[in-house]
Design a protein around this motif. Structure first.
Motif, PDB file in Angstrom:
ATOM      1  N   PRO A  53       0.803  -1.222   0.000  1.00  0.00           N
ATOM      2  CA  PRO A  53       0.000   0.000   0.000  1.00  0.00           C
ATOM      3  C   PRO A  53       0.838   1.274   0.000  1.00  0.00           C
ATOM      4  O   PRO A  53       0.415   2.308  -0.522  1.00  0.00           O
ATOM      5  CB  PRO A  53      -0.833  -0.126   1.289  1.00  0.00           C
ATOM      6  N   GLU A  54       2.031   1.198   0.551  1.00  0.00           N
ATOM      7  CA  GLU A  54       2.873   2.386   0.602  1.00  0.00           C
ATOM      8  C   GLU A  54       3.497   2.699  -0.757  1.00  0.00           C
ATOM      9  O   GLU A  54       4.054   3.794  -0.921  1.00  0.00           O
ATOM     10  CB  GLU A  54       3.970   2.194   1.653  1.00  0.00           C
ATOM     11  N   GLN A  55       3.424   1.762  -1.675  1.00  0.00           N
ATOM     12  CA  GLN A  55       3.936   2.005  -3.022  1.00  0.00           C
ATOM     13  C   GLN A  55       2.785   2.037  -4.027  1.00  0.00           C
ATOM     14  O   GLN A  55       2.905   1.559  -5.145  1.00  0.00           O
ATOM     15  CB  GLN A  55       4.941   0.904  -3.417  1.00  0.00           C
ATOM     16  N   ASP A  56       1.666   2.619  -3.556  1.00  0.00           N
ATOM     17  CA  ASP A  56       0.468   2.735  -4.404  1.00  0.00           C
ATOM     18  C   ASP A  56      -0.031   1.378  -4.894  1.00  0.00           C
ATOM     19  O   ASP A  56      -0.477   1.235  -6.035  1.00  0.00           O
ATOM     20  CB  ASP A  56       0.743   3.650  -5.610  1.00  0.00           C
ATOM     21  N   GLY A  57       0.082   0.383  -4.049  1.00  0.00           N
ATOM     22  CA  GLY A  57      -0.433  -0.938  -4.387  1.00  0.00           C
ATOM     23  C   GLY A  57       0.409  -1.706  -5.381  1.00  0.00           C
ATOM     24  O   GLY A  57      -0.096  -2.612  -6.051  1.00  0.00           O
ATOM     25  N   ALA A  58       1.683  -1.382  -5.451  1.00  0.00           N
ATOM     26  CA  ALA A  58       2.568  -2.099  -6.378  1.00  0.00           C
ATOM     27  C   ALA A  58       2.727  -3.552  -5.937  1.00  0.00           C
ATOM     28  O   ALA A  58       2.751  -3.865  -4.735  1.00  0.00           O
ATOM     29  CB  ALA A  58       3.927  -1.409  -6.443  1.00  0.00           C
ATOM     30  N   VAL A  59       2.847  -4.443  -6.925  1.00  0.00           N
ATOM     31  CA  VAL A  59       3.056  -5.868  -6.623  1.00  0.00           C
ATOM     32  C   VAL A  59       4.494  -6.078  -6.193  1.00  0.00           C
ATOM     33  O   VAL A  59       5.437  -5.774  -6.947  1.00  0.00           O
ATOM     34  CB  VAL A  59       2.733  -6.743  -7.848  1.00  0.00           C
ATOM     35  N   VAL A  60       4.687  -6.580  -4.999  1.00  0.00           N
ATOM     36  CA  VAL A  60       6.039  -6.786  -4.485  1.00  0.00           C
ATOM     37  C   VAL A  60       6.377  -8.254  -4.302  1.00  0.00           C
ATOM     38  O   VAL A  60       7.540  -8.608  -4.080  1.00  0.00           O
ATOM     39  CB  VAL A  60       6.209  -6.041  -3.141  1.00  0.00           C
ATOM     40  N   ASP A  61       5.373  -9.126  -4.402  1.00  0.00           N
ATOM     41  CA  ASP A  61       5.638 -10.556  -4.202  1.00  0.00           C
ATOM     42  C   ASP A  61       4.395 -11.341  -4.618  1.00  0.00           C
ATOM     43  O   ASP A  61       3.361 -10.752  -4.987  1.00  0.00           O
ATOM     44  CB  ASP A  61       5.965 -10.840  -2.741  1.00  0.00           C
ATOM     45  N   THR A  62       4.513 -12.638  -4.558  1.00  0.00           N
ATOM     46  CA  THR A  62       3.355 -13.512  -4.792  1.00  0.00           C
ATOM     47  C   THR A  62       3.350 -14.608  -3.731  1.00  0.00           C
ATOM     48  O   THR A  62       4.410 -14.991  -3.194  1.00  0.00           O
ATOM     49  CB  THR A  62       3.383 -14.166  -6.184  1.00  0.00           C
ATOM     50  N   LEU A  63       2.170 -15.115  -3.443  1.00  0.00           N
ATOM     51  CA  LEU A  63       2.002 -16.234  -2.516  1.00  0.00           C
ATOM     52  C   LEU A  63       1.274 -17.364  -3.246  1.00  0.00           C
ATOM     53  O   LEU A  63       0.412 -17.113  -4.093  1.00  0.00           O
ATOM     54  CB  LEU A  63       1.199 -15.815  -1.283  1.00  0.00           C
TER      55      LEU A  63
END
Length: 244
Positions: A212-222
């Motif tokens: 959320p702090e990066q405007d909802g950028a994808v940072v990983d996957t589960l």
């Protein structure tokens, strides 16, 4: 003596005539000798003599040449007959997954649809009548859940002494409330995995992790794996959870 004189005369004549006869071509006639042997008349066809029986000769014993032993080629093993698969196809499995997500959603995110104009008060809590086709009691709700999940999962969602869903006058009611969704989870993808077991498959879900702090950028996957198995005559999820 008288016999000898004529004989001598004949011999003289023969001796003297020899030369003259050859010269003149005259042929003298020789008198046969008294001691000459008469010719033996030959038969027209000689009598064949018996042919001797051939003496058998010993034949050498011929030893057979050794032949290389040929081992029989192993016969090809028959291919196993494939087991007929009569379970759900991938689309049917994914459809069951979406229904399972919705059912869990009713208990962990927000309740089933209800009629706000029909409310009841029980022990200080307000309940609203569930408005969902085909599910109008705790019995029918439990039966629906059992068509999707194992008994253990159903008991965790809808315990018999639970207070989230209750029957009031034989009709299903629910309390309003829910936790909402996880804002750190994004889009999800699903796939069906099979390992050859005709009574089992797995739904693999991969969901994005957002910052959320990066405007909802994808940072990983589960990644989550949910087994979907045939238990008795039903196909159900034996382990399940919400990924968002």
């Amino acid at each position: 003596m008288k016999r000898l004189i004529p004989l001598l005369a004949v011999l003289l004549l023969l001796g003297g005539c020899t030369g003259s006869c050859q010269d003149t071509g005259a042929v003298s006639t020789a008198l046969p000798s008294a001691a000459s042997t008469p010719e033996v008349e030959q038969s027209a066809e000689p009598t064949p003599s018996a042919e001797p029986s051939p003496i058998p000769t010993a034949q050498p014993t011929v030893m057979p040449e050794p032949t290389a032993s040929v081992e029989p080629e192993p016969s090809a093993e028959p291919s196993p007959t494939p087991t007929a698969y009569d379970g759900p196809n991938d689309e049917e499995v994914l459809s069951a997954y979406r229904a399972a997500v919705q059912a869990f959603w009713w208990f962990q995110v927000e309740p089933m649809p209800f009629d706000e104009t029909d409310s009841r008060e029980v022990d200080g809590a307000t309940y609203y009548r569930v408005d969902y086709p085909g599910i109008d009691s705790t019995v029918s709700l439990r039966g629906y859940l059992k068509s999707l999940f194992s008994d253990d999962l159903v008991e965790k969602l809808l315990p018999y002494d639970g207070t989230q869903y209750v029957d009031i006058d034989g009709v299903l009611y629910v309390q309003d409330g829910g936790r909402g969704t996880d804002i750190t989870r994004g889009a999800e993808t699903t796939q069906v995995l099979r390992d050859g077991d005709p009574n089992r498959c797995t739904v693999r879900v991969t969901v994005e992790v957002l910052d959320p702090e990066q405007d909802g950028a994808v940072v990983d996957t589960l990644t989550f794996d949910f087994p979907y198995e045939k238990v008795g005559e039903k196909w159900i999820f034996t382990d399940f959870s919400l990924v968002r």
